[in-house]
Design a protein around this motif. Sequence first.
Motif, PDB file in Angstrom:
ATOM      1  N   LEU A 139      16.002  26.643 -17.390  1.00  0.00           N
ATOM      2  CA  LEU A 139      14.553  26.773 -17.297  1.00  0.00           C
ATOM      3  C   LEU A 139      14.110  26.665 -15.842  1.00  0.00           C
ATOM      4  CD1 LEU A 139      13.412  24.629 -20.357  1.00  0.00           C
ATOM      5  CD2 LEU A 139      13.123  27.097 -20.093  1.00  0.00           C
ATOM      6  N   PRO A 140      13.235  27.544 -15.383  1.00  0.00           N
ATOM      7  CA  PRO A 140      12.745  27.464 -13.998  1.00  0.00           C
ATOM      8  C   PRO A 140      11.760  26.315 -13.856  1.00  0.00           C
ATOM      9  CG  PRO A 140      11.599  29.213 -15.160  1.00  0.00           C
ATOM     10  CD  PRO A 140      12.639  28.686 -16.111  1.00  0.00           C
ATOM     11  N   HIS A 141      11.882  25.577 -12.781  1.00  0.00           N
ATOM     12  CA  HIS A 141      10.983  24.446 -12.545  1.00  0.00           C
ATOM     13  C   HIS A 141      10.364  24.584 -11.153  1.00  0.00           C
ATOM     14  CE1 HIS A 141      13.367  22.905 -15.899  1.00  0.00           C
ATOM     15  NE2 HIS A 141      12.357  22.110 -16.146  1.00  0.00           N
ATOM     16  N   GLY A 142       9.033  24.490 -11.101  1.00  0.00           N
ATOM     17  CA  GLY A 142       8.311  24.662  -9.853  1.00  0.00           C
ATOM     18  C   GLY A 142       7.919  23.353  -9.207  1.00  0.00           C
ATOM     19  N   ASP A 143       7.011  23.455  -8.228  1.00  0.00           N
ATOM     20  CA  ASP A 143       6.624  22.295  -7.426  1.00  0.00           C
ATOM     21  C   ASP A 143       5.908  21.226  -8.244  1.00  0.00           C
ATOM     22  OD1 ASP A 143       7.692  23.568  -5.243  1.00  0.00           O
ATOM     23  OD2 ASP A 143       5.775  24.344  -4.516  1.00  0.00           O
ATOM     24  N   ARG A 144       5.236  21.617  -9.305  1.00  0.00           N
ATOM     25  CA  ARG A 144       4.490  20.644 -10.096  1.00  0.00           C
ATOM     26  C   ARG A 144       5.333  20.012 -11.200  1.00  0.00           C
ATOM     27  NH1 ARG A 144       1.212  22.816 -13.098  1.00  0.00           N
ATOM     28  NH2 ARG A 144       1.689  24.996 -12.746  1.00  0.00           N
ATOM     29  N   GLN A 145       6.614  20.332 -11.219  1.00  0.00           N
ATOM     30  CA  GLN A 145       7.509  19.780 -12.243  1.00  0.00           C
ATOM     31  C   GLN A 145       8.600  18.937 -11.584  1.00  0.00           C
ATOM     32  OE1 GLN A 145       7.762  24.012 -13.715  1.00  0.00           O
ATOM     33  NE2 GLN A 145       8.344  22.948 -15.594  1.00  0.00           N
ATOM     34  N   ARG A 146       8.901  17.818 -12.213  1.00  0.00           N
ATOM     35  CA  ARG A 146       9.941  16.938 -11.685  1.00  0.00           C
ATOM     36  C   ARG A 146      10.872  16.520 -12.811  1.00  0.00           C
ATOM     37  NH1 ARG A 146      10.010  11.204 -10.034  1.00  0.00           N
ATOM     38  NH2 ARG A 146       7.809  10.990 -10.625  1.00  0.00           N
ATOM     39  N   LEU A 147      12.161  16.552 -12.548  1.00  0.00           N
ATOM     40  CA  LEU A 147      13.179  16.147 -13.511  1.00  0.00           C
ATOM     41  C   LEU A 147      13.729  14.788 -13.099  1.00  0.00           C
ATOM     42  CD1 LEU A 147      15.170  19.507 -13.910  1.00  0.00           C
ATOM     43  CD2 LEU A 147      13.153  18.742 -15.166  1.00  0.00           C
ATOM     44  N   VAL A 148      13.747  13.846 -14.035  1.00  0.00           N
ATOM     45  CA  VAL A 148      14.231  12.493 -13.748  1.00  0.00           C
ATOM     46  C   VAL A 148      15.354  12.172 -14.723  1.00  0.00           C
ATOM     47  CG1 VAL A 148      13.645  10.050 -13.582  1.00  0.00           C
ATOM     48  CG2 VAL A 148      11.944  11.789 -12.953  1.00  0.00           C
ATOM     49  N   ALA A 149      16.557  12.012 -14.200  1.00  0.00           N
ATOM     50  CA  ALA A 149      17.715  11.652 -15.027  1.00  0.00           C
ATOM     51  C   ALA A 149      17.718  10.141 -15.227  1.00  0.00           C
ATOM     52  CB  ALA A 149      19.007  12.113 -14.357  1.00  0.00           C
ATOM     53  N   CYS A 150      17.377   9.722 -16.444  1.00  0.00           N
ATOM     54  CA  CYS A 150      17.229   8.294 -16.698  1.00  0.00           C
ATOM     55  C   CYS A 150      17.159   8.052 -18.199  1.00  0.00           C
ATOM     56  CB  CYS A 150      15.948   7.782 -16.020  1.00  0.00           C
ATOM     57  SG  CYS A 150      15.641   6.011 -16.197  1.00  0.00           S
ATOM     58  N   ASP A 151      17.716   6.957 -18.634  1.00  0.00           N
ATOM     59  CA  ASP A 151      17.518   6.504 -20.006  1.00  0.00           C
ATOM     60  C   ASP A 151      16.062   6.061 -20.137  1.00  0.00           C
ATOM     61  OD1 ASP A 151      17.397   4.796 -22.358  1.00  0.00           O
ATOM     62  OD2 ASP A 151      19.581   4.743 -22.310  1.00  0.00           O
ATOM     63  N   ILE A 152      15.349   6.546 -21.140  1.00  0.00           N
ATOM     64  CA  ILE A 152      13.918   6.246 -21.238  1.00  0.00           C
ATOM     65  C   ILE A 152      13.664   4.765 -21.468  1.00  0.00           C
ATOM     66  CG2 ILE A 152      13.394   8.560 -22.073  1.00  0.00           C
ATOM     67  CD1 ILE A 152      13.020   7.348 -24.872  1.00  0.00           C
ATOM     68  N   ARG A 153      14.692   4.002 -21.847  1.00  0.00           N
ATOM     69  CA  ARG A 153      14.519   2.560 -22.049  1.00  0.00           C
ATOM     70  C   ARG A 153      14.500   1.791 -20.738  1.00  0.00           C
ATOM     71  NH1 ARG A 153      19.356   2.320 -26.374  1.00  0.00           N
ATOM     72  NH2 ARG A 153      20.162   3.693 -24.725  1.00  0.00           N
ATOM     73  N   GLU A 154      14.837   2.457 -19.640  1.00  0.00           N
ATOM     74  CA  GLU A 154      14.823   1.820 -18.327  1.00  0.00           C
ATOM     75  C   GLU A 154      13.485   2.094 -17.648  1.00  0.00           C
ATOM     76  OE1 GLU A 154      18.164   3.102 -16.057  1.00  0.00           O
ATOM     77  OE2 GLU A 154      19.542   2.989 -17.762  1.00  0.00           O
ATOM     78  N   ARG A 155      12.922   1.094 -17.018  1.00  0.00           N
ATOM     79  CA  ARG A 155      11.602   1.248 -16.404  1.00  0.00           C
ATOM     80  C   ARG A 155      11.619   2.058 -15.114  1.00  0.00           C
ATOM     81  NH1 ARG A 155       7.137  -3.193 -17.215  1.00  0.00           N
ATOM     82  NH2 ARG A 155       6.259  -1.726 -15.738  1.00  0.00           N
ATOM     83  N   GLU A 190      13.365  -1.851 -29.146  1.00  0.00           N
ATOM     84  CA  GLU A 190      13.355  -0.995 -27.960  1.00  0.00           C
ATOM     85  C   GLU A 190      12.097  -0.134 -27.931  1.00  0.00           C
ATOM     86  OE1 GLU A 190      18.177  -0.376 -27.366  1.00  0.00           O
ATOM     87  OE2 GLU A 190      17.077   0.958 -28.717  1.00  0.00           O
ATOM     88  N   VAL A 191      11.662   0.335 -29.103  1.00  0.00           N
ATOM     89  CA  VAL A 191      10.446   1.145 -29.171  1.00  0.00           C
ATOM     90  C   VAL A 191       9.233   0.324 -28.732  1.00  0.00           C
ATOM     91  CG1 VAL A 191       8.868   2.368 -30.705  1.00  0.00           C
ATOM     92  CG2 VAL A 191      11.334   2.643 -30.993  1.00  0.00           C
ATOM     93  N   PHE A 192       9.110  -0.879 -29.261  1.00  0.00           N
ATOM     94  CA  PHE A 192       7.961  -1.721 -28.915  1.00  0.00           C
ATOM     95  C   PHE A 192       7.982  -2.101 -27.434  1.00  0.00           C
ATOM     96  CE2 PHE A 192       7.195  -1.652 -33.292  1.00  0.00           C
ATOM     97  CZ  PHE A 192       5.991  -2.271 -33.581  1.00  0.00           C
ATOM     98  N   ARG A 193       9.165  -2.320 -26.889  1.00  0.00           N
ATOM     99  CA  ARG A 193       9.255  -2.646 -25.473  1.00  0.00           C
ATOM    100  C   ARG A 193       8.864  -1.439 -24.617  1.00  0.00           C
ATOM    101  NH1 ARG A 193      13.824  -4.889 -25.638  1.00  0.00           N
ATOM    102  NH2 ARG A 193      15.152  -3.149 -25.019  1.00  0.00           N
ATOM    103  N   LEU A 194       9.292  -0.240 -25.020  1.00  0.00           N
ATOM    104  CA  LEU A 194       8.927   0.963 -24.283  1.00  0.00           C
ATOM    105  C   LEU A 194       7.418   1.180 -24.309  1.00  0.00           C
ATOM    106  CD1 LEU A 194       9.548   3.647 -22.840  1.00  0.00           C
ATOM    107  CD2 LEU A 194       9.960   4.661 -25.103  1.00  0.00           C
ATOM    108  N   ILE A 195       6.797   1.019 -25.478  1.00  0.00           N
ATOM    109  CA  ILE A 195       5.348   1.169 -25.579  1.00  0.00           C
ATOM    110  C   ILE A 195       4.643   0.147 -24.695  1.00  0.00           C
ATOM    111  CG2 ILE A 195       3.391   0.927 -27.143  1.00  0.00           C
ATOM    112  CD1 ILE A 195       5.169   2.100 -29.356  1.00  0.00           C
TER     113      ILE A 195
END
Length: 278
Positions: free
Chosen positions: A125-141, A168-173
């Motif tokens: 998928l093409p990604h432009g200047d307004r898009q950012r990709l972050v490689a991370c487990d969503i459970r990490e802040r 984990e869900v409640f902590r993420l929220i």
Amino acid sequence: MPVRVTADLKGVPETALWTLYHRAAEAARPDTVLPDPRAVQLRTEVDFPFAERLGAVRPWLAQAIALRALGFDGVVRAFLAAHPEGTVIALGEGLETQFWRVGNGRAHWVTVDLAEPLALRGRVLPHGDRQRLVACDIRERRWMAGIDATRGVLVTAQGVLMYLRPAEVFRLIADCAEAFPGGSMVFDTVSRRFSARTRAGAKGPGGHQLPPMPWGMDAAGRDQLRAAHPAIGDVADVPLPAGRGFLGYLAPRAAAVPLLRGDRPLITRLRFGTAPPS
């Protein structure tokens, strides 16, 4: 002809391919409920044995997946109407093409996902200047670092949170409520009964093995989300849009059907207060 990109995701990351498979099948219909030419094109560019690994597409299921995406689209469009230069943070986005369906040319988009599916997304998928990709487990802040919340933030989690444990869900929220005061969050859930089925080894309609889904939530349990953080204000149901045929008629009315009212997939929107909790 475009060069096809080999994909070999397994386990929970494979669900990104399953979702694309069904969304693209629905989008290719002349009477589709979700026009999504980017998904149709992407399906042809990803080299993956879809039918062999995931079974044949069920039209009813493809429409259900598309209606879920359309429900999320409505929340994002409403957010961008109020915050044209805001930031959408898509957790576990996989190969979702929502940016191209709802983008207004001004908003910022942050995709947070595990390294393997994120690498595939970056290749196809093409990604432009307004898009950012972050490689991370969503459970990490740490994925929250560098987010500009001054123009509004919406956190989306489509087809993601059911793969986390309840704590984990409640902590993420709670983390989102703490990090983005005045922001909002939208996510979907499976029912407690369906969660139990997956934990018992249930297979999907195509015969493929479903990953266990540790967290399920019924409509009656939605108010418990307020306990995640004092800043959580509004907790609202997001009805599915109307679609095609009997399923499309039933989708926005499921809450009124006794057999479905308490045991159905849900889309929930949370709003976070602007003032820190006392």
